[in-house]
Design an enzyme around this catalytic site. Sequence first.
Site, PDB file in Angstrom:
ATOM      1  N   TYR A   1    -100.394  -2.837  87.618  1.00 39.83           N
ATOM      2  CA  TYR A   1     -99.104  -2.138  88.716  1.00 39.83           C
ATOM      3  C   TYR A   1     -98.223  -1.726  87.503  1.00 39.83           C
ATOM      4  O   TYR A   1     -97.703  -0.372  87.562  1.00 39.83           O
ATOM      5  CB  TYR A   1     -98.436  -3.250  89.251  1.00 39.83           C
ATOM      6  CG  TYR A   1     -97.447  -2.964  90.104  1.00 39.83           C
ATOM      7  CD1 TYR A   1     -97.668  -2.036  91.306  1.00 39.83           C
ATOM      8  CD2 TYR A   1     -96.087  -3.320  90.061  1.00 39.83           C
ATOM      9  CE1 TYR A   1     -96.724  -1.461  91.896  1.00 39.83           C
ATOM     10  CE2 TYR A   1     -95.047  -2.498  90.520  1.00 39.83           C
ATOM     11  CZ  TYR A   1     -95.298  -1.754  91.668  1.00 39.83           C
ATOM     12  OH  TYR A   1     -94.172  -1.358  92.435  1.00 39.83           O
TER      13      TYR A   1
ATOM     14  N   SER B   1     -94.047   3.962 107.102  1.00 42.20           N
ATOM     15  CA  SER B   1     -94.307   2.962 108.166  1.00 42.20           C
ATOM     16  C   SER B   1     -93.467   1.810 107.993  1.00 42.20           C
ATOM     17  O   SER B   1     -93.275   0.995 108.922  1.00 42.20           O
ATOM     18  CB  SER B   1     -95.754   2.267 108.265  1.00 42.20           C
ATOM     19  OG  SER B   1     -96.223   1.967 107.296  1.00 42.20           O
TER      20      SER B   1
ATOM     21  N   LYS C   1     -97.024   2.355  87.099  1.00 35.54           N
ATOM     22  CA  LYS C   1     -95.654   3.006  87.136  1.00 35.54           C
ATOM     23  C   LYS C   1     -95.150   3.456  86.085  1.00 35.54           C
ATOM     24  O   LYS C   1     -94.417   4.547  86.158  1.00 35.54           O
ATOM     25  CB  LYS C   1     -94.954   1.561  87.574  1.00 35.54           C
ATOM     26  CG  LYS C   1     -94.842   0.992  88.918  1.00 35.54           C
ATOM     27  CD  LYS C   1     -94.794   2.319  90.004  1.00 35.54           C
ATOM     28  CE  LYS C   1     -94.731   1.921  91.329  1.00 35.54           C
ATOM     29  NZ  LYS C   1     -94.424   2.900  92.527  1.00 35.54           N
TER      30      LYS C   1
END
Length: 296
Positions: free
Chosen positions: A152, A17, A156
Amino acid sequence: MPDLSTRQKVAVVTGASSGIGFQVSKQLAQLGWKVYGCARRVELIKPLEQLGVVPIQLDITSTEEVKKFKELLQSQLPDGKLDVLYNNAGQSCTLPAFDVTDAQVEQCFAVNVFAPIRLTRELQEFLINAKGTILFTGSLAGLAPFPFSSVYCSTKAAIHQFARALHLELKGFGIRVINVITGGVATDIADKRPVPSGSKFDFPVALQSFENRKKMAEKNKPLSAERYAKKVIGDILSSRDPIDVYRGTYSTILSTVVQYFPGWFVEFVLTVKFKLGPIFNYQRKKYGDDVDLHLE
């Protein structure tokens, strides 16, 4: 990969999006691909329908929705072949480690780790049939211990290792796996949440450093999502079979520093970059340690 003259190539792109996912979907469609652009907000993908992008409303953290999407592909894919699965959707989490709630940890891992693993597993037959390519949007955060990004960074690092192990496991199927270690890119993924009131980092110099961390990408000449997508599509169309590729601002140089320099040097660079010295001094004094590091 199969020739376009005999069969239209097909891709599934998550997080389509905006940003990277939007541009990858757009540029693949412009090359004649059929693209299933997946996102929670499909209204943002609809402008790409005229190019051949099929907007799919999909919560990638829902096993039920992923299975329904698989059923849709079973009914629509020519010869049951999927040429590209681009696991791009991501969730940021920029908060001090002491302040991250269970719900925030679970959400970040659900989007960044569990969802790509789930999609890869559920769509495996289509990828095997096409001898396709699986991509993951990795991050420098998976290599470097960026402050205020412990969760985060962890997600990853986890998906990097999943991608690398997958690269080895899938060789016999003729499937390529590409881990795109991403530096600065102009997207809207930055976390906008403040440091919680009462946090042990709720004091002026820490708050300033925290705000600088959140704006790290935009302050360091990020690559446009359009240019980033063009480079990654080059990786898709190439016959090469790399394990990791480095795309985005500082992706190559910082990866080199982290991998080849000792940890103390990496910490020193990050301490200076994010002005952590005054934070350390304040906390040492407040919590009973009078040692002054003089890391200004």
